[in-house]
Motif scaffolding. Structure first.
Motif, PDB file in Angstrom:
ATOM      1  N   SER A 328       0.923  -1.153   0.201  1.00  0.00           N
ATOM      2  CA  SER A 328      -0.141   0.022  -0.039  1.00  0.00           C
ATOM      3  C   SER A 328       0.817   1.284  -0.166  1.00  0.00           C
ATOM      4  CB  SER A 328      -0.870   0.010   1.089  1.00  0.00           C
ATOM      5  OG  SER A 328      -1.666  -1.159   1.331  1.00  0.00           O
ATOM      6  N   SER A 329       0.318   2.355  -0.421  1.00  0.00           N
ATOM      7  CA  SER A 329       1.048   3.540  -0.403  1.00  0.00           C
ATOM      8  C   SER A 329       1.183   3.948   1.257  1.00  0.00           C
ATOM      9  CB  SER A 329       0.109   4.755  -1.189  1.00  0.00           C
ATOM     10  OG  SER A 329      -0.843   5.072  -0.604  1.00  0.00           O
ATOM     11  N   PRO A 330       2.334   4.706   1.680  1.00  0.00           N
ATOM     12  CA  PRO A 330       2.267   5.007   2.936  1.00  0.00           C
ATOM     13  C   PRO A 330       1.106   5.446   3.706  1.00  0.00           C
ATOM     14  CG  PRO A 330       4.047   5.953   1.573  1.00  0.00           C
ATOM     15  CD  PRO A 330       3.006   5.323   0.630  1.00  0.00           C
ATOM     16  N   ASP A 331       0.657   6.333   3.133  1.00  0.00           N
ATOM     17  CA  ASP A 331      -0.342   7.081   4.078  1.00  0.00           C
ATOM     18  C   ASP A 331      -1.685   6.094   4.510  1.00  0.00           C
ATOM     19  OD1 ASP A 331      -1.163   6.749   1.167  1.00  0.00           O
ATOM     20  OD2 ASP A 331      -2.427   8.331   1.198  1.00  0.00           O
ATOM     21  N   GLN A 332      -1.773   4.933   3.592  1.00  0.00           N
ATOM     22  CA  GLN A 332      -2.806   4.064   3.713  1.00  0.00           C
ATOM     23  C   GLN A 332      -2.100   2.826   4.801  1.00  0.00           C
ATOM     24  OE1 GLN A 332      -3.558   1.748   0.384  1.00  0.00           O
ATOM     25  NE2 GLN A 332      -4.720   3.275  -0.460  1.00  0.00           N
ATOM     26  N   LEU A 333      -0.740   2.630   4.675  1.00  0.00           N
ATOM     27  CA  LEU A 333      -0.071   2.015   5.711  1.00  0.00           C
ATOM     28  C   LEU A 333      -0.357   2.346   7.094  1.00  0.00           C
ATOM     29  CD1 LEU A 333       1.600  -0.520   4.649  1.00  0.00           C
ATOM     30  CD2 LEU A 333       3.842   1.023   5.041  1.00  0.00           C
ATOM     31  N   VAL A 334      -0.110   3.645   7.265  1.00  0.00           N
ATOM     32  CA  VAL A 334      -0.231   4.035   8.832  1.00  0.00           C
ATOM     33  C   VAL A 334      -1.681   3.975   9.056  1.00  0.00           C
ATOM     34  CG1 VAL A 334      -0.088   6.178  10.161  1.00  0.00           C
ATOM     35  CG2 VAL A 334       1.475   5.933   8.531  1.00  0.00           C
ATOM     36  N   LEU A 335      -2.827   4.387   8.465  1.00  0.00           N
ATOM     37  CA  LEU A 335      -3.793   4.217   8.605  1.00  0.00           C
ATOM     38  C   LEU A 335      -4.391   2.784   8.986  1.00  0.00           C
ATOM     39  CD1 LEU A 335      -5.589   6.658   6.300  1.00  0.00           C
ATOM     40  CD2 LEU A 335      -6.008   6.614   8.780  1.00  0.00           C
ATOM     41  N   TYR A 336      -3.920   1.692   8.334  1.00  0.00           N
ATOM     42  CA  TYR A 336      -4.227   0.264   8.436  1.00  0.00           C
ATOM     43  C   TYR A 336      -3.658   0.060  10.149  1.00  0.00           C
ATOM     44  CZ  TYR A 336      -5.097  -1.078   3.673  1.00  0.00           C
ATOM     45  OH  TYR A 336      -5.541  -1.124   2.272  1.00  0.00           O
ATOM     46  N   PHE A 337      -2.406   0.377  10.289  1.00  0.00           N
ATOM     47  CA  PHE A 337      -1.864   0.140  11.625  1.00  0.00           C
ATOM     48  C   PHE A 337      -2.909   0.914  12.688  1.00  0.00           C
ATOM     49  CE2 PHE A 337       0.715   2.710  14.740  1.00  0.00           C
ATOM     50  CZ  PHE A 337       0.957   1.703  15.630  1.00  0.00           C
ATOM     51  N   VAL A 338      -3.214   2.052  12.232  1.00  0.00           N
ATOM     52  CA  VAL A 338      -3.852   3.010  13.409  1.00  0.00           C
ATOM     53  C   VAL A 338      -5.047   2.187  13.655  1.00  0.00           C
ATOM     54  CG1 VAL A 338      -5.013   5.154  13.932  1.00  0.00           C
ATOM     55  CG2 VAL A 338      -2.717   5.144  12.912  1.00  0.00           C
ATOM     56  N   MET A 339      -5.918   1.648  12.603  1.00  0.00           N
ATOM     57  CA  MET A 339      -7.133   1.195  12.746  1.00  0.00           C
ATOM     58  C   MET A 339      -7.325  -0.068  13.367  1.00  0.00           C
ATOM     59  SD  MET A 339      -9.027   3.583  12.151  1.00  0.00           S
ATOM     60  CE  MET A 339      -8.933   5.200  11.051  1.00  0.00           C
ATOM     61  N   ASP A 340      -6.183  -0.784  13.217  1.00  0.00           N
ATOM     62  CA  ASP A 340      -5.982  -2.120  13.800  1.00  0.00           C
ATOM     63  C   ASP A 340      -5.714  -2.023  15.298  1.00  0.00           C
ATOM     64  OD1 ASP A 340      -5.744  -4.804  14.065  1.00  0.00           O
ATOM     65  OD2 ASP A 340      -3.719  -4.913  13.291  1.00  0.00           O
ATOM     66  N   VAL A 341      -4.786  -0.993  15.482  1.00  0.00           N
ATOM     67  CA  VAL A 341      -4.618  -0.844  17.210  1.00  0.00           C
ATOM     68  C   VAL A 341      -5.819  -0.350  18.022  1.00  0.00           C
ATOM     69  CG1 VAL A 341      -3.191   0.776  18.537  1.00  0.00           C
ATOM     70  CG2 VAL A 341      -2.089  -0.541  16.755  1.00  0.00           C
ATOM     71  N   LEU A 342      -6.577   0.520  17.227  1.00  0.00           N
ATOM     72  CA  LEU A 342      -7.504   1.135  18.105  1.00  0.00           C
ATOM     73  C   LEU A 342      -8.934   0.667  17.955  1.00  0.00           C
ATOM     74  CD1 LEU A 342      -6.381   4.831  17.263  1.00  0.00           C
ATOM     75  CD2 LEU A 342      -5.867   3.483  19.217  1.00  0.00           C
ATOM     76  N   GLN A 343      -9.080  -0.602  16.945  1.00  0.00           N
ATOM     77  CA  GLN A 343     -10.160  -1.106  16.530  1.00  0.00           C
ATOM     78  C   GLN A 343     -11.634  -1.417  17.561  1.00  0.00           C
ATOM     79  OE1 GLN A 343     -10.381  -4.777  14.647  1.00  0.00           O
ATOM     80  NE2 GLN A 343      -8.358  -5.206  15.503  1.00  0.00           N
ATOM     81  N   ASP A 344     -10.621  -1.670  18.873  1.00  0.00           N
ATOM     82  CA  ASP A 344     -11.748  -2.091  19.839  1.00  0.00           C
ATOM     83  C   ASP A 344     -11.878  -1.285  21.045  1.00  0.00           C
ATOM     84  OD1 ASP A 344      -9.283  -2.570  20.689  1.00  0.00           O
ATOM     85  OD2 ASP A 344      -9.554  -4.600  21.726  1.00  0.00           O
ATOM     86  N   LEU A 345     -11.476   0.122  20.697  1.00  0.00           N
ATOM     87  CA  LEU A 345     -11.615   1.269  21.573  1.00  0.00           C
ATOM     88  C   LEU A 345     -12.526   2.301  21.086  1.00  0.00           C
ATOM     89  CD1 LEU A 345      -7.694   1.402  22.659  1.00  0.00           C
ATOM     90  CD2 LEU A 345      -9.421   0.298  23.871  1.00  0.00           C
TER      91      LEU A 345
END
Length: 692
Positions: A328-345
């Motif tokens: 993925s392009s880097p901007d998406q890369l960060v969002l994938y990570f953020v959404m994975d980390v924060l998904q249950d909060l």
């Protein structure tokens, strides 16, 4: 609704990253927009209600240093930077962190050289300086270059993060773009610069909160920050100091620490969006303090972005990305990570989205306001000298509104650019260097003339686009196989730590030993500002020397001599009088007088004989002129510019309804106490000591 994160195809079985935006998430996002609008409405309905141009464009020149500092920080901390820098650390390690070394000089130089020049001249647009130093043509060239730069930039900076967010989370693309664009236009048009600065303060805090949430939760999930650092070091992601002087290496200590200074100067020294904030401060001292206060804030922002990248790297070691996300392009890369980390909060994904959109809002609101300012002061007023204050204010608001709507149009154009989007982003950085060079040419080289300035600017822009666009095409060709399957057409790493000085390109397979032009195109993007500004200065000086008279006055140095004849020349080095501000006709910097009293300015140059009437273009005599002292000593320029002391809140002289102290350039008749007729030809700004 529930959205899978591989937007280019069906959701793969076994992937658990299904993002669901809850009511709380949407509420946080809406709250950001509502509070931003409320700040705009508050300043539209309080105080003087934005009834004068000075209040609308310069916040009445009464801001304190802290809000100005946070606004300076927010202006170029866009969403593309929030997404781009962590991705750069994730892929290439912490070498980029050394950019922080450039911040010290990059903020000290503006504080002690550029701010005194612009603040003491009491100007509204930075390009007014270019007319005072060179002529109107140079001013118009500078203004048009800036407008071109910002119009392209603001559409991209609004569209790109919304596109990445849509690709990863399914957050509706155009509703996000339209909502942000319209809310931003609303508070910028209603509340003027004061609303822009205070919304920037609020949005900066939201950005800090969003990034902190990601770092804290992410680090906690992988065993704490100490473990993050240890694992990153073990995997070779903690970079040492690379002292390789090769300018073709993308990131080395010298590239970041020295090249970064020029990048910072192009932003914090001469960019209208930033200078306008300095000018809104209630005193020159407050303006300098705001520059100092930005330094620790910049370091914190860089630190947060880099730590996000490291946490992201370690998290990826333990929870690898799905195959369809790795390219993925880097901007998406960060969002994938953020959404994975924060998904249950619940609420935290909404906070990060608010953090992203705060980045976009703070950047585009500054763009609208600065564009309205330069259009008003540099293009409209000179052609409408009789414009009343109320009409000028209304026109300024309409310009801000117009640029807001144009921004939405540019976002739509961005959506159709596809792969060219990266070039559009890079244009921002390409233009910053030549403009820096133009101002430096005027301030530090008394012998530069208008012909040299225009030729230098055009040469610098040509060089910028040649190297910049050539480098982009070169990298695109090198990276053609295999193309990353990503939905945003953003560049591999959108770096905007302080601004888009061109985008960081992802490490790409390059030819083994590039030669000739290929080598030239592989110049590190961090050197672009230095390279382009140096081109402007060298070409400008060469052309000035070849085209005859090197002219220029000297600049205002702050002082009150006992009498014009008794002024002893003193070297700058031995004084604390600030920078050599060269207006036309100057003595060399080393001969300007030392300052004693802040409320006055002294200029040395060719004078007509007092009491003998107007003598256009007569260069027979030279003398001192004191500005800011009580009558009889008054400075007159054509167009008449009043340089006043900075010791009262509203020091702007109004000449025929013009609020920034510049008389309407269209007037050709001599007015009592307003200077003298200027003959056609190269403009000469004469100085006259007048007794009333």
């Amino acid at each position: 609704g529930c959205v899978g994160f591989g937007h280019t195809g069906p959701v793969l079985p076994g992937l658990t990253l299904a993002m669901e935006f809850t009511v709380i998430d949407y509420s946080i996002f809406v709250l950001l927009l509502v509070l931003s609008s409320a700040i705009g409405l508050f300043y539209a309905l309080s105080g003087d209600r934005q009834r004068t141009v000075q209040e609308f464009l310069l916040a009445n020149r009464n801001m304190s240093f802290l809000p100005v500092a946070l606004s300076l920080l927010a202006t170029f901390q866009s969403a593309v930077a929030i997404l781009g820098v962590p991705a750069e650390i994730f892929r290439s390690g912490t070498e980029y962190w050394f950019l922080g070394c450039s911040y010290l000089l990059g903020l000290l130089i503006p504080a002690h050289i550029f701010i005194p020049v612009f603040y003491r001249l009491r100007i509204t647009s930075t390009y007014e300086y270019l007319e005072l130093r060179f002529n109107k043509t140079v001013r118009v060239f500078g203004t048009i270059t800036f407008i071109f730069q910002m119009v392209i930039y603001m559409g991209v900076v609004l569209y790109a993060p919304a596109l990445a967010l849509n690709a990863v989370t399914g957050f509706d693309l155009w509703s996000a773009v339209l909502t942000m664009g319209l809310v931003c236009t609303l508070y910028t048009t209603l509340g003027g610069l004061k609303a822009v600065i205070w919304t920037d303060v609020f949005q900066t805090l939201v950005m800090f909160a969003g990034q902190l949430a990601v770092i804290i939760v992410g680090a906690q999930r992988v065993g704490g920050m100490a473990r993050v650092w240890h694992l990153a070091d073990k995997e070779g992601k903690i970079s040492g100091i690379d002292l390789d002087p090769d300018p073709f290496e993308r990131h080395t200590f010298w590239t970041l620490a020295v090249g970064g200074v020029f990048m910072m100067l192009s932003l914090y020294g001469v960019n209208q969006a930033q200078v306008q904030r300095y000018l809104s401060a209630r005193s020159e001292q407050e303006a300098k303090l705001s520059c100092y206060a930005v330094f620790p804030c910049q370091q914190i922002v860089l630190c947060l972005s880099c730590l996000t990248g490291l946490v992201m790297f370690v998290y990826n070691q333990e929870h690898p990305l799905a195959p369809n996300q790795r390219h993925s392009s880097p901007d998406q890369l960060v969002l994938y990570f953020v959404m994975d980390v924060l998904q249950d909060l619940p609420g935290l994904p909404g906070l990060f989205v608010a953090c992203l959109f705060s980045g976009s809002l703070s950047t585009i609101s500054s763009a609208f306001n600065s564009l309205a300012t330069v259009t008003m002061e540099d293009l409209v007023r000179p052609h409408c000298p009789g414009l009343s204050e109320s009409r000028a204010t209304l026109l300024s608001k309409l310009l801000a509104l117009g640029y807001g709507l144009l921004c939405l149009g540019m976002a739509y154009v961005s959506s159709m650019l596809g792969p060219v989007l990266q070039a559009a982003i890079s244009i921002f950085g390409m233009v910053g260097g030549p403009l820096l060079g133009l101002f430096c040419l005027g301030m530090f080289f008394p012998c530069a003339n208008p012909t040299g300035a225009i030729t230098g600017l055009l040469a610098g822009l040509a060089m910028a686009f040649w190297v910049g666009i050539g480098g982009l095409l070169h990298n695109m060709r090198a990276a053609e196989a295999p193309p990353p399957p990503n939905g945003t057409a953003l560049p591999a790493v959108g770096n905007l730590t302080t601004i888009l000085t061109t985008t960081l390109l992802a490490p790409t397979p390059t030819p083994q030993s590039p030669t000739g032009l290929q080598k030239f195109y592989s110049l590190s993007y961090m050197w672009y500002s230095a390279h382009n500004s140096t081109t402007v200065i060298l070409v400008g000086l060469l052309v000035s020397l070849l085209t005859g008279e090197c002219g220029g006055v000297g600049g205002p140095a702050v002082s009150r001599p006992p009498s014009p004849s008794a002024l002893p020349p003193r070297p700058h080095a031995a004084s604390c009088c600030g920078p050599p501000h060269h207006l036309p006709g100057a003595a060399p910097p080393a001969l300007l007088p030392a300052p004693e009293v802040q409320a006055e300015a002294v200029l040395w140059g060719d004078l007509p004989c007092p009491g003998k009437g107007p003598r256009p273009q007569h260069r027979g005599e030279r003398g001192w002129c004191v500005v800011g002292a009580p009558p009889p000593a008054v400075l007159l320029l054509s167009p008449a510019l009043s340089l006043q002391g900075a010791d009262h809140a509203d020091a702007t002289v109004k000449s025929n309804g013009v609020g920034n102290g510049l008389a309407p350039p269209g007037l050709q008749e001599e007015e009592e106490g307003q200077g003298y007729i200027r003959a056609a030809g190269a403009p000469t700004y004469a100085l006259q000591e007048t007794s009333f």
